[in-house]
Motif scaffolding. Sequence first.
Motif, PDB file in Angstrom:
ATOM      1  N   VAL A  86      81.448  98.528  91.608  1.00  0.00           N
ATOM      2  CA  VAL A  86      82.434  99.080  90.771  1.00  0.00           C
ATOM      3  C   VAL A  86      81.765 100.176  89.862  1.00  0.00           C
ATOM      4  CG1 VAL A  86      84.183  98.401  88.743  1.00  0.00           C
ATOM      5  CG2 VAL A  86      83.681  96.895  90.687  1.00  0.00           C
ATOM      6  N   LYS A  87      82.371 101.184  89.766  1.00  0.00           N
ATOM      7  CA  LYS A  87      81.645 102.391  88.875  1.00  0.00           C
ATOM      8  C   LYS A  87      82.502 102.318  87.825  1.00  0.00           C
ATOM      9  CE  LYS A  87      79.817 106.874  88.804  1.00  0.00           C
ATOM     10  NZ  LYS A  87      79.713 108.233  89.427  1.00  0.00           N
ATOM     11  N   ILE A  88      81.887 102.163  86.708  1.00  0.00           N
ATOM     12  CA  ILE A  88      82.615 101.850  85.045  1.00  0.00           C
ATOM     13  C   ILE A  88      82.318 103.284  84.332  1.00  0.00           C
ATOM     14  CG2 ILE A  88      83.227 100.578  83.220  1.00  0.00           C
ATOM     15  CD1 ILE A  88      81.917  98.141  84.728  1.00  0.00           C
ATOM     16  N   SER A  89      83.395 103.758  83.846  1.00  0.00           N
ATOM     17  CA  SER A  89      83.410 104.921  83.069  1.00  0.00           C
ATOM     18  C   SER A  89      84.613 104.909  82.029  1.00  0.00           C
ATOM     19  CB  SER A  89      83.581 106.134  83.728  1.00  0.00           C
ATOM     20  OG  SER A  89      83.655 107.368  82.842  1.00  0.00           O
ATOM     21  N   LEU A  90      84.295 105.492  80.918  1.00  0.00           N
ATOM     22  CA  LEU A  90      85.326 105.293  79.723  1.00  0.00           C
ATOM     23  C   LEU A  90      86.380 106.255  80.109  1.00  0.00           C
ATOM     24  CD1 LEU A  90      83.203 105.130  76.497  1.00  0.00           C
ATOM     25  CD2 LEU A  90      84.236 103.163  77.613  1.00  0.00           C
ATOM     26  N   ASP A  91      86.086 107.043  80.790  1.00  0.00           N
ATOM     27  CA  ASP A  91      87.306 108.316  81.055  1.00  0.00           C
ATOM     28  C   ASP A  91      88.416 107.669  82.110  1.00  0.00           C
ATOM     29  OD1 ASP A  91      86.048 110.401  79.742  1.00  0.00           O
ATOM     30  OD2 ASP A  91      84.888 110.955  81.379  1.00  0.00           O
ATOM     31  N   ASP A  92      88.016 106.338  82.436  1.00  0.00           N
ATOM     32  CA  ASP A  92      89.024 105.695  83.509  1.00  0.00           C
ATOM     33  C   ASP A  92      90.071 105.065  82.698  1.00  0.00           C
ATOM     34  OD1 ASP A  92      87.676 107.055  85.599  1.00  0.00           O
ATOM     35  OD2 ASP A  92      86.469 105.558  86.099  1.00  0.00           O
ATOM     36  N   PHE A  93      89.872 104.754  81.572  1.00  0.00           N
ATOM     37  CA  PHE A  93      90.464 103.976  80.547  1.00  0.00           C
ATOM     38  C   PHE A  93      91.760 104.672  79.871  1.00  0.00           C
ATOM     39  CE2 PHE A  93      86.964 101.537  81.754  1.00  0.00           C
ATOM     40  CZ  PHE A  93      87.474 100.271  82.110  1.00  0.00           C
ATOM     41  N   MET A  94      92.637 104.044  79.573  1.00  0.00           N
ATOM     42  CA  MET A  94      93.687 104.624  78.416  1.00  0.00           C
ATOM     43  C   MET A  94      94.733 103.242  78.113  1.00  0.00           C
ATOM     44  SD  MET A  94      96.911 107.320  79.144  1.00  0.00           S
ATOM     45  CE  MET A  94      97.602 106.118  80.460  1.00  0.00           C
ATOM     46  N   LEU A  95      94.793 103.217  76.551  1.00  0.00           N
ATOM     47  CA  LEU A  95      95.628 102.136  76.105  1.00  0.00           C
ATOM     48  C   LEU A  95      96.939 103.140  75.410  1.00  0.00           C
ATOM     49  CD1 LEU A  95      95.619  99.557  75.022  1.00  0.00           C
ATOM     50  CD2 LEU A  95      95.236 100.324  72.732  1.00  0.00           C
ATOM     51  N   ARG A  96      98.127 102.511  75.971  1.00  0.00           N
ATOM     52  CA  ARG A  96      99.381 103.190  75.751  1.00  0.00           C
ATOM     53  C   ARG A  96     100.362 102.200  75.155  1.00  0.00           C
ATOM     54  NH1 ARG A  96     101.185 104.524  82.004  1.00  0.00           N
ATOM     55  NH2 ARG A  96     101.756 102.485  82.494  1.00  0.00           N
ATOM     56  N   GLU A  97     101.520 102.493  74.555  1.00  0.00           N
ATOM     57  CA  GLU A  97     102.410 101.701  74.134  1.00  0.00           C
ATOM     58  C   GLU A  97     103.173 101.233  75.451  1.00  0.00           C
ATOM     59  OE1 GLU A  97     104.887 102.900  70.917  1.00  0.00           O
ATOM     60  OE2 GLU A  97     103.377 104.232  70.056  1.00  0.00           O
ATOM     61  N   THR A  98     103.725  99.987  75.747  1.00  0.00           N
ATOM     62  CA  THR A  98     104.175  99.520  76.563  1.00  0.00           C
ATOM     63  C   THR A  98     105.630 100.614  76.860  1.00  0.00           C
ATOM     64  OG1 THR A  98     103.759  97.432  76.119  1.00  0.00           O
ATOM     65  CG2 THR A  98     105.562  97.425  77.374  1.00  0.00           C
TER      66      THR A  98
END
Length: 239
Positions: A86-98
């Motif tokens: 698993v290659k982990i990068s911060l660019d792969d994450f997003m937090l959004r409102e439901t």
Amino acid sequence: MIVNLVSSLLLVASLFAPGSTGTVPRTAPTDYAAHASQDNFQIGATLLTHKDLKKVFATNVNECCLVVEVAFYPAKDSKDNKDQFVKISLDDFMLRETGMEVGTKPSTPDVLAARLEVQPVAPDREHRPGVTSGSDIGYERTTQQNGPERSTSGGVVQRSSVGVGVPIGGGGGSRLPEGQTAEGNRRAIEAELTEKALPETTAWEPVAGYLYFSVPKKKKGGYELVYMSGDKKVVLPLK
């Protein structure tokens, strides 16, 4: 020739091994508030409450952002099958409102530290006796001996001092230059946030850490953590 080849392989392996930062993954992905599975890994995530943040961080991160604890669990045969990493990068994450399509990317520790650094308080009186106070923040690592095993941990500590005196000269206040005090605080905060952040790495073993999202206030409708890597998309509902 063979020795050089082995050395090169060991070097490559060390570059892709999980880093020393982050947190200890929980026993299983199901130990997190939200979890999901993909072909070659499982993921778990929990949105920390204000009470949780006070226990985990010396820095008051609640002032600037929401913090999500994230853990990856690569498939058990990852060591034998190198395609299962698993290659982990911060660019792969997003937090959004439901229910929303757009959201916020994670913030880096250095950006947050600049926002959270403790600035020295300017005195409101000069040339008069009075009570002066000061504080400084530092980063310390401690080592504990538990039988044959040793464990090392780090954290931000704050020390305060109070004294009575007469300011000398027109400046008064802090005895250290403001830039020096603020810089020291910023570095201490950045050190703590960096050590506990989710490592950006290529992992064949479980790895965990925190993601920091600069979101003003927690919404009543909740949030979703979106992980997108290539054609893989995981949406984890967070309350």
